[in-house]
Design an enzyme around this catalytic site. Structure first.
Site, PDB file in Angstrom:
ATOM      1  N   LYS A 116       0.828  -1.218   0.000  1.00 39.07           N
ATOM      2  CA  LYS A 116       0.000   0.000   0.000  1.00 39.07           C
ATOM      3  C   LYS A 116       0.860   1.265   0.000  1.00 39.07           C
ATOM      4  CE  LYS A 116      -3.853  -1.982   2.623  1.00 39.07           C
ATOM      5  NZ  LYS A 116      -5.104  -1.966   1.891  1.00 39.07           N
ATOM      6  N   GLU A 200      -2.857   7.347   8.023  1.00 37.09           N
ATOM      7  CA  GLU A 200      -3.590   8.220   7.104  1.00 37.09           C
ATOM      8  C   GLU A 200      -4.577   9.032   7.923  1.00 37.09           C
ATOM      9  OE1 GLU A 200      -5.703   5.779   4.323  1.00 37.09           O
ATOM     10  OE2 GLU A 200      -4.016   5.675   2.929  1.00 37.09           O
ATOM     11  N   ARG A 292      -6.950  -8.259  -8.861  1.00 42.90           N
ATOM     12  CA  ARG A 292      -7.637  -9.541  -9.057  1.00 42.90           C
ATOM     13  C   ARG A 292      -9.064  -9.280  -9.521  1.00 42.90           C
ATOM     14  NH1 ARG A 292      -8.285  -8.455  -3.299  1.00 42.90           N
ATOM     15  NH2 ARG A 292     -10.427  -7.742  -3.208  1.00 42.90           N
TER      16      ARG A 292
HETATM   17  P1  ADP Z   1      -8.047  -3.527   2.981  1.00 42.47           P
HETATM   18  O1  ADP Z   1      -7.035  -3.709   1.897  1.00 42.47           O
HETATM   19  O2  ADP Z   1      -7.603  -4.105   4.302  1.00 42.47           O
HETATM   20  O3  ADP Z   1      -9.438  -3.909   2.584  1.00 42.47           O
HETATM   21  P2  ADP Z   1      -8.466  -0.690   2.381  1.00 42.47           P
HETATM   22  O4  ADP Z   1      -7.353   0.285   2.369  1.00 42.47           O
HETATM   23  O5  ADP Z   1      -9.007  -1.131   1.055  1.00 42.47           O
HETATM   24  O6  ADP Z   1      -8.051  -1.943   3.287  1.00 42.47           O
HETATM   25  O7  ADP Z   1      -9.660  -0.098   3.231  1.00 42.47           O
HETATM   26  C1  ADP Z   1     -10.800  -0.861   3.573  1.00 42.47           C
HETATM   27  C2  ADP Z   1     -11.929   0.064   3.996  1.00 42.47           C
HETATM   28  O8  ADP Z   1     -11.518   0.861   5.110  1.00 42.47           O
HETATM   29  C3  ADP Z   1     -12.324   1.091   2.937  1.00 42.47           C
HETATM   30  O9  ADP Z   1     -13.285   0.599   2.072  1.00 42.47           O
HETATM   31  C4  ADP Z   1     -12.883   2.206   3.789  1.00 42.47           C
HETATM   32  O10 ADP Z   1     -14.196   1.885   4.189  1.00 42.47           O
HETATM   33  C5  ADP Z   1     -12.023   2.169   5.012  1.00 42.47           C
HETATM   34  N1  ADP Z   1     -10.899   3.138   4.933  1.00 42.47           N
HETATM   35  C6  ADP Z   1      -9.678   2.931   4.407  1.00 42.47           C
HETATM   36  N2  ADP Z   1      -8.908   4.026   4.527  1.00 42.47           N
HETATM   37  C7  ADP Z   1      -9.666   4.970   5.138  1.00 42.47           C
HETATM   38  C8  ADP Z   1      -9.440   6.318   5.582  1.00 42.47           C
HETATM   39  N3  ADP Z   1      -8.258   6.902   5.438  1.00 42.47           N
HETATM   40  N4  ADP Z   1     -10.454   6.966   6.181  1.00 42.47           N
HETATM   41  C9  ADP Z   1     -11.648   6.369   6.378  1.00 42.47           C
HETATM   42  N5  ADP Z   1     -11.914   5.099   6.008  1.00 42.47           N
HETATM   43  C10 ADP Z   1     -10.952   4.404   5.400  1.00 42.47           C
END
Ligand code: ADP
Length: 493
Positions: A116, A200, A292
């Site tokens: 990431k 973040e 994917r």
């Molecule tokens: P993973 O790869 O573990 O699924 P992601 O980065 O795709 O993690 O994030 C999963 C979910 O977490 C997102 O769909 C969102 O709902 C929430 N999320 C991720 N980053 C943030 C953020 N900076 N602020 C608020 N919600 C977030």
């Protein structure tokens, strides 16, 4: 095109991939673990190979066993589905070195995007907006604390190698930062063997909007528009729809262009998903690229009429994308509900076991991507996703009614499912109004309990099972080429 492919997965996604293979005249090889010996994907396949015990490490996660099954059966390519080895660059490298085509991106771009932090840096360089954050991985705790202060609480701790919401912690204040960082890092270490974390800004009440992309190995890339995936439980999507009620045509175009730029910048090939967070002011930020086929891909298939698995196979075989951006348009509205074997009364704990009776809904605009059948015992070893119910309608309003009807006609006995929960979410006023965000379930359904009226219907279905008992399917045997082989493991009585 390939003559035969191996599907290194199980459940609904393996069955769905086989469906397109059949249409394209491609032979299918299923792999399975002992508790899955009579699973639907094994019965549907032309041939099958048992990999070992139920432990994922000795079956669906065993690179050695899967590679030797592909060689033994003469499969020219491997489709990984999602989960298991789908985003494991080591597996892709093995395919590359053994000259078996991996139906997905090259290992190099998977590596670049799987991390990431690296992905954030790549996108930043391209001018794609990323969430304000701090990702210097070798920084000490003091630097992290200082950065969190600058970003402003609440912040979100994430794992560089993250996935499935693991290693994520919301931190509301400085006092909690140290403990949260330590527990996120140790969770990431045990889940991914990599404890690196970053922070973040935590965006409050955002939407999750993602774009489906297709890129070929000749430098062509398009997007197939968005999916709104804001209805989530524990950072996991459970209901998805397209189009998103939140995008104007100009925002859609802007985000779509950013998504295409993201895949081109990372040398991506095949189908992928670029995920964004959309804040309440309509600003979007890059989240990550999923390298994917996504669980929720059918939503896009229903609105665009494009078979994404077919495109994956064509691209993997070296074909050129036969679509340009102008050819792609959306028609109507599609949505998907993930149907899990989970007990809503027990905090959604997995509820594996024998499905004593199953009646899936049918009708115009209703699609069920299922991995189970009545009489099948859902194993406890794996993700409890039974199926996905997808509906398509002229408008969002019409489609919500269609989905509600389909959910009410979906009867699964013997196990607990998330169907009653889905009915209540979709039938709720804020959902119908499209007022959704990733905290929707916590806000409106925190103390939700199923309505016991459903139990009456369950008794009726159970009686029906007594009268028409489910036949036990015959085991699979791979044999000579004959029309009977195309039946997979099914037999006519
Ligand atoms: P993973 O790869 O573990 O699924 P992601 O980065 O795709 O993690 O994030 C999963 C979910 O977490 C997102 O769909 C969102 O709902 C929430 N999320 C991720 N980053 C943030 C953020 N900076 N602020 C608020 N919600 C977030």
């Amino acid at each position: 095109m390939f003559k035969k492919i191996l599907i290194a997965n199980r459940g609904e996604i393996a069955v769905r991939i086989m469906r397109t293979c059949r249409e394209m005249g491609i032979g299918t090889v299923a792999v399975y673990s002992e508790p899955d010996s009579s699973a639907l994907h094994v019965l549907e396949a032309d041939e099958s190979v048992c990999l070992g015990s139920g432990e994922p490490a000795s079956s669906y996660l065993s690179i050695d066993k899967i590679m030797s099954a592909a060689r033994e059966k003469g499969a020219g390519a491997i489709h990984p589905g999602y989960g298991f080895l789908a985003e494991n660059p080591e597996f892709v490298r093995r395919c590359e070195s053994e000259r078996i085509v991996f139906i997905g991106p090259p290992s190099g771009s998977m590596l670049k995007l799987g991390d990431k932090v690296r992905a954030r840096e790549t996108m930043k360089k391209e001018g794609i907006p990323v969430i304000p954050g701090f990702s210097r991985l070798n920084a000490g705790y003091g630097d992290m604390e200082k950065a969190a202060e600058e970003i402003g609480y609440p912040v979100l701790i994430k794992a560089a190698a993250g996935g499935g919401g693991r290693g994520m912690r919301i931190v509301l204040s400085r006092e909690k930062l140290k403990d949260s960082a330590a527990s996120a890092s140790s969770e990431a270490m045990s889940a991914f063997g990599d404890g690196r974390i970053f922070i973040e800004k935590y965006i409050e009440r955002p939407r999750h909007v993602e774009f489906q992309v297709l890129a070929d190995s000749h430098g062509n890339a398009v997007h197939l528009m968005e999916r709104e995936c804001s209805i989530q439980r524990r950072f996991q999507k459970i209901i998805e729809e397209s189009p998103s009620p939140a995008l104007s045509p100009s925002l859609r175009e802007e985000m779509g262009m950013a998504a295409v730029k993201a895949v081109v910048a990372s040398g991506y090939v095949n189908a992928g998903t670029v995920e964004f967070i959309l804040d309440r002011e309509g600003r979007f930020y890059f989240l990550e690229v999923n390298t994917r086929l996504q669980v929720e891909h059918p939503v896009t298939e229903m609105v665009t009429g494009i078979d994404i698995v077919r495109k994956q196979l064509e691209i993997a075989a070296g074909g050129k994308l036969s679509l340009s951006q102008g050819d792609i348009s959306a028609r109507g509205h599609a949505m998907e509900c993930r149907i899990y074997a989970e007990d809503p009364e027990l905090n959604f704990a997995p509820s594996p076991g024998r499905i004593s009776f199953l009646k899936e809904p049918h009708g115009p605009g209703v699609r069920v991507d299922s991995g189970v059948y009545g009489g099948f015992t859902v194993p406890f070893e794996y993700d409890p996703l039974l199926s996905k119910l997808i509906t398509h309608g002229e408008t969002r309003e019409i489609n919500i009614m269609r989905m509600l009807q389909a959910l009410r006609n979906y009867i699964a006995m013997g196990i607990k499912t998330t169907i009653p929960f889905m009915i209540d979410i979709i039938g709720s006023v804020p959902y119908m109004k499209g007022e959704i965000h990733t905290g929707f379930i916590d806000e409106h359904f925190m103390n939700w309990r199923p309505d016991m009226k459903g139990a009456e219907l369950a008794v009726m279905a159970y009686l029906a099972d007594d009268i028409f008992p489910v036949k036990k399917p015959a085991p699979v045997s791979a044999g000579q080429s004959s029309p009977w082989n195309t039946l997979g493991g099914w037999r006519i009585y």
